[in-house]
Design an enzyme around this catalytic site. Structure first.
Site, PDB file in Angstrom:
ATOM      1  N   LYS A  55       0.084   3.548  -2.894  1.00  0.00           N
ATOM      2  CA  LYS A  55      -0.772   4.669  -2.675  1.00  0.00           C
ATOM      3  C   LYS A  55      -0.552   6.261  -2.568  1.00  0.00           C
ATOM      4  CE  LYS A  55      -4.395   1.529  -0.764  1.00  0.00           C
ATOM      5  NZ  LYS A  55      -3.802   0.864  -0.554  1.00  0.00           N
ATOM      6  N   SER A 106      -6.205   2.819   3.992  1.00  0.00           N
ATOM      7  CA  SER A 106      -5.519   2.520   3.157  1.00  0.00           C
ATOM      8  C   SER A 106      -6.947   1.732   2.405  1.00  0.00           C
ATOM      9  CB  SER A 106      -4.566   0.926   4.176  1.00  0.00           C
ATOM     10  OG  SER A 106      -3.617   0.896   3.101  1.00  0.00           O
ATOM     11  N   SER A 165       0.945  -1.285  -0.211  1.00  0.00           N
ATOM     12  CA  SER A 165       0.145   0.297  -0.275  1.00  0.00           C
ATOM     13  C   SER A 165       0.788   1.074   0.093  1.00  0.00           C
ATOM     14  CB  SER A 165      -1.509  -0.046   1.862  1.00  0.00           C
ATOM     15  OG  SER A 165      -2.416  -0.919   0.916  1.00  0.00           O
TER      16      SER A 165
END
Length: 479
Positions: free
Chosen positions: A140, A315, A137
């Protein structure tokens, strides 16, 4: 109950002196109350005059009625949530501490590490920093940087209704917003309150003079790709993310109270049917808006800055992918995974990043086939600091306080409020953990860093704890 309600009628009728006793009691109580009020007024006046900021949990104890005074005067200054930086602070000698820290037995897989000075861009430490690894993640952050760079923090995603092919129809045109709600309350409301279908329906009825159409056509033509990115399994579409569509209610979640809820297999049609019900239409069909069709109504998502806050702090895989595809639509003119990959690569190149070996299958990092390097992350954030994408730093979770770092740093409390970073964890395949962001040293120097671990066998929690302790140690090293 008034004070006089406490008088005993038997005592009051016995003698003149007894009759006067309740009145004297009332006077004494009033005087005591006036003293309390006066004392509180003095406290407030002194506090205001001295510019003090107080936080008193209870002025009066509900059990005893006594005044609770602060333990110390003046009260101790609260610890800062975010550590401040000092441009004059010395650069730390990370080569003297990081090799030993990164030799932690919990990090027994491939490890890519990069630390750089935020002010000058000087690389202070690197270890396998050009090795492409799955970032999870932390990807991102790439999505956020690209979106800020090309769309700007105030950009909003539109959802439009235009005239249909007949007078008795309208066309609902999806623009890529997954945060729509039925009535303004939904899954994304706490971070990114946007538009509702109720609001949109009201605007359509107003434009049509109060007459509801019988048919709503759903136009999803803006999205022309598969519902899942390469490497993301169909099973993950039902829990870790959802089928991508250009219009959704609450990200297509069946249960809007759960992050990893099951998702509707066709979230766009679910949204269209809900809209038709609110509008008073009886039929929903797939269709495409005619070129130049007159606009009846449009509503917009929350600003991009709020969307980024939401998907960085929580997230959220689906929302980050939707924002990545929205950026691709704006830059490349098409909402496809390939266009998104092109935009991410070109954005990083424009910020001075070495993109060799990088792979962008999605904007969330859920795909195990994504590849980033620690060097690319630090170079990207260094470039973002001097660009329109600098807003990304405001969205990063704070260690021990917010987002996915809220319950981290339990074994490294000195890092709380000092480290700001995006976390990354992949459970399938296992052994993918990352942490990317900024920290401030004890002397006040702000650093940018990235740690990526692939293939470790100790489980996610030990690796996360190791990364927390490493970044905290750097912040406190005084080296």
């Amino acid at each position: 109950m008034s004070l006089s309600d406490n008088a005993d009628p038997k005592v009051a009728s016995s003698t003149p002196h007894a009759a006067a006793a309740p009145q004297q009691g009332r006077v004494r109580r009033r005087r005591a109350l006036m003293w309390v009020i006066a004392a509180l007024a003095i406290v407030v006046t002194v506090a205001a005059a001295g510019g003090l900021v107080w936080q008193i949990s209870a002025v009066t104890s509900p059990r005893t009625g006594t005044i609770t005074a602060p333990e110390a005067y003046p009260p101790a200054a609260p610890a800062p949530v975010l550590a401040g930086s000092d441009a004059e602070a010395p650069l730390p000698d990370l080569a003297s501490v990081l090799p030993g820290l990164l030799a932690d037995s919990r990090l027994n897989g491939s490890l890519s590490a990069s630390f750089a000075d935020a002010l000058t861009g000087e690389v202070l430490f690197q270890q396998e920093d050009t090795t492409p690894l799955a970032p999870a993640s932390s990807m991102k952050v790439v999505t956020a940087v690209a979106a800020f760079q090309h769309l700007g923090a105030e950009y909003r995603i539109p959802t439009t209704v235009v005239e249909g092919p007949t007078e008795d129809s309208v066309v609902l045109v999806g623009g890529g917003d997954p945060t729509l709600t039925v009535d303004g309350e939904g899954y994304y409301t706490p971070y990114a309150a946007g538009a509702s279908l109720t609001e949109l329906a009201e605007l359509v009825l107003e434009a049509r003079g109060g007459t509801a159409p019988s048919t709503v056509y759903l136009d999803t033509s803006v999205f022309t790709d598969t519902v899942n990115a390469s490497g993301v399994t169909m099973n993950e579409l039902s829990n870790s993310t959802g089928p991508m569509a250009p219009i959704m209610l609450d990200g297509g979640r069946v249960n809007t109270t759960e992050k990893y809820a099951n998702h509707h297999p066709d979230p766009a049609m679910v949204a269209a049917r809900e809209f038709a019900d609110i509008l008073g239409a009886s039929t929903v069909e797939a269709g495409t808006a005619a070129e130049g069709a007159a606009e009846l109504a449009v509503v917009h998502s929350a600003p991009l800055s709020a969307l980024v806050d939401s998907f960085i702090l929580t997230s959220d895989n689906l929302l980050s992918d939707a924002v990545a595809l929205q950026t691709a639509l704006a830059v490349e003119g098409e909402m496809t995974w390939a266009a998104m990959s092109t935009v991410h690569a070109s954005t990083l190149e424009g910020l001075g990043v070495d993109t060799a070996g990088l792979v962008f299958n999605d904007g969330s990092g859920l795909s195990p086939n994504d590849r980033m390097t620690a060097k690319a992350f630090t170079q990207m954030l260094l470039g973002a600091a001097g660009s329109q994408a600098s807003s990304v730093f405001e969205s990063l979770p704070v260690a021990g306080y917010s987002g996915t770092l809220d319950d981290r740093f339990g074994t490294a409390e000195d890092g709380e409020g000092v480290v700001r970073a995006k976390t990354g964890t992949l459970t399938q395949p296992t052994g993918v953990i990352s942490l990317t962001g900024t920290l401030t040293t004890a002397a006040g120097r702000q650093l940018i860093f990235s740690l990526i671990s692939n293939g470790h066998t100790t489980g996610p929690e030990p690796v996360e704890a190791a990364m927390d302790e490493i970044t905290t140690a750097v912040s406190q090293c005084g080296c």
